[in-house]
Structures are given as C-alpha cells and as structure tokens.
Design a protein around this motif. Structure first.
Motif, short mmCIF file in Angstrom:
data_model
loop_
_atom_site.label_atom_id
_atom_site.label_comp_id
_atom_site.label_asym_id
_atom_site.label_seq_id
_atom_site.Cartn_x
_atom_site.Cartn_y
_atom_site.Cartn_z
N HIS A 295 -3.06 5.30 -4.30
CA HIS A 295 -2.94 4.29 -5.46
C HIS A 295 -3.97 3.05 -4.86
O HIS A 295 -4.52 3.36 -3.69
CB HIS A 295 -1.71 3.68 -5.56
N HIS B 7 -3.38 -0.42 -4.29
CA HIS B 7 -3.07 -1.69 -3.70
C HIS B 7 -3.76 -1.89 -2.65
O HIS B 7 -4.42 -1.09 -1.89
CB HIS B 7 -1.33 -1.58 -3.25
N ASP C 73 -3.78 -2.98 0.59
CA ASP C 73 -3.49 -2.35 1.82
C ASP C 73 -3.67 -0.98 1.87
O ASP C 73 -3.32 -0.39 3.08
CB ASP C 73 -1.92 -2.70 2.51
N HIS C 74 -4.11 -0.35 0.81
CA HIS C 74 -4.39 1.14 0.82
C HIS C 74 -5.90 1.43 0.65
O HIS C 74 -6.44 2.25 0.90
CB HIS C 74 -3.91 2.16 -0.30
N HIS D 129 6.05 3.23 -8.05
CA HIS D 129 5.76 2.14 -7.12
C HIS D 129 4.34 1.35 -7.60
O HIS D 129 4.34 -0.12 -7.65
CB HIS D 129 5.42 2.50 -5.73
N ASP E 229 2.98 5.71 -0.96
CA ASP E 229 4.09 4.61 -1.19
C ASP E 229 5.14 5.16 -1.84
O ASP E 229 6.11 4.30 -2.66
CB ASP E 229 3.59 3.28 -1.55
ZN LIG Z 1 1.29 0.20 -2.29
#
Ligand SMILES: [Zn+2]
Length: 284
Positions: A79, A81, A83-84, A140, A159
């Motif tokens: 995904h 986000h 932090d990914h 998520h 996640d």
């Molecule tokens: Zn995430």
C-alpha cells in the motif's frame, strides 16, 4: 541478525526471502518498516522499501546480493502509506529499469513519476521459475495487497498484521469490515510463515491472523457494550475503550472508534443521532 553492518542487516525468512528492517517514521510503538527481498533464479523484487537513505540502500543491496540479484526487476508496494514508499525514489535512481507495482485502488496516491502499474487480487508475478500471487487484503489502507509464495507457504503481509501488537485501522482509509474479511482470506491460505511490515516474522502459521481478528471483534464487542449505557459521543467512547491513553494518541484512537462505528452503522446495529462526526451514536 546482528545489525552490525549492511552486510548482515537482514534476516533470512525462507529460501530466497529476506527481511530487511529499515528505520522509518512510522506509528508507535514501531520504529522500523520491514522491506522484503524475494528472489529465485537470480530474479528478485523488493517489497515496501520504506526508506531510501544511504544505510537503507546499503542494506537492500546487501540483501539482494545475498540472493544473487544485482538489480531487482521491480518494487511491489503493499500500500502507499509513507512508511512503505519512502525509498521508492531512491531505488528508482539506483535501478533505472525498476518496475513499480501498487494496489490498483491506491494508484491515485502514487507519485505519477513512478509509472506504477496497478495490481489486484490474483495477479501473479514470476521470479524465474517461482510464482508469487497477490492477495487483496484491504482494510488498513484504501487498498492493500499481500504476497503469497505458495511453494513456501510464505505470506508477506504488509500492514495486514504486525508481528507483535496490532495494526491501526482507522478513518479515513480504514475499513473494519474489509479488514476482518481480509484476515479471513489470508488465514484461509494456511500460511506457515507470516512476514509483516512491522515487528518480527511469525512462524506460528495463521495464529497471528486469528489473534488479530479476535482482537478486532473484542473491541467491537466493547464498543457495543459501552453503547448499552445510552447514546455517547466519540470522546466518551474513546475514553471507555482506551482508558489512560496519552492525549497525543486521542485522535488516532477516535478514528479507530469511528471506523468500528462505520461498520456497525452499515450493518444497521448502530445509528448516528447527532449532527456532526462526534455523534452522539446510539444502538439501533
Ligand atoms: Zn500502513
């Protein structure tokens, strides 16, 4: 994993599968996002490169070298986000031919410059003779895919779950109903190893998926219990479900409660009897 240097800053998860924890700005209590390198027959991909600083790139290169890959053929994002995806730009600079795959439902959030290809449940990616299958696992995030390496019964979970503790599912992206379905879909694969983006790799089969589902259902039961006492506003519900929470975490906790309420309202078990987001909410 000793963490003493880039060369050993990874953990072997399965044959041709390495966990590479990268320091990221992520939600507490976590401090790292696990990138994964998957490879077979000299062909490899990187999943969720959350950081692109020199240390992160050195760790990824060392992991790729350890499985005989000089340049990965692509990056898969479970995904989008921050932090990914924090290392995608740096990875594309390092490996200009890199293909980026992202869940189709999150393509609108990808930087157009990545040229990302949207992927969905059931999509197959091949690494030499090895076949990976993507598993649609929203909940998520707006959209989310996990990676199933059937021959090794390995689920790279993103996640969908954390190796310890729980994954945040809250508004606006989170969907508790979809999340519960995704946990069931992943558990039905009967994985032997679940490799999450945060926390340690789990080698106790689908247990971590079942625990996550029970945890979510228990929170829903607590919310319904709180509403037995009469209509309540979001702050009061948050205080009931998460007593002793530091004020800095109130907003995240309230958005979790709102995601639970959204599911219960869809199921016509709860109704919104107020004029704004804060409620009050009541049993239907
Ligand atoms: Zn995430």
């Amino acid at each position: 994993m000793s963490g003493a240097g880039a060369a050993d800053a990874f953990e072997r998860v399965a044959d041709g599968a390495l966990r590479v924890p990268l320091r990221t700005q992520t939600l507490p209590p976590f401090t790292h996002t696990n990138a994964y390198v998957l490879a077979a027959d000299g062909v490899g991909i990187v999943i969720d490169p959350g950081a692109g600083d020199p240390d992160a790139l050195a760790a990824l290169r060392a992991a790729l070298a350890a499985v005989g890959v000089a340049a990965p053929k692509g990056v898969l994002l479970t995904h989008t986000h921050p932090d990914h995806v924090g290392g995608v730009d740096a990875a594309r600079s390092l490996w200009p031919d890199l293909q980026v795959w992202a869940p189709a439902g999150e393509l609108g959030r990808c930087d157009g410059a990545w040229g990302a290809i949207g992927v969905r449940h059931g999509r197959r990616l091949t690494l030499g003779g090895a076949v990976l299958t993507l598993v649609g696992t929203p909940g998520h995030a707006l959209d989310h895919v996990a990676v199933w390496w059937a021959a090794q019964r390995l689920l790279v979970a993103g996640d969908l779950v954390a190796g310890a503790g729980s994954i945040w599912v809250g508004l606006p992206d989170g969907d508790v109903g979809a999340y519960l379905s995704s946990l069931e879909r992943a558990a039905a694969l009967d994985p032997a190893v679940v490799a999450p983006a945060h926390g340690p790799v789990r080698r106790d089969g689908a247990a971590v998926l079942h625990v996550a589902r029970r945890h979510r259902l228990a929170r829903e039961a607590s919310l319904l219990q709180a509403l037995q006492d009469g209509p309540a506003r979001i702050g009061a519900l948050r205080a009931r479900l998460y007593p002793d929470l530091d004020e800095s975490a109130h907003d995240l906790a309230e958005r979790t409660v709102l995601a639970h309420l959204a599911k219960l309202m869809r199921e016509r078990r709860v109704m919104h009897v107020g004029s704004d987001r804060d409620g009050p909410y009541a049993l239907a």
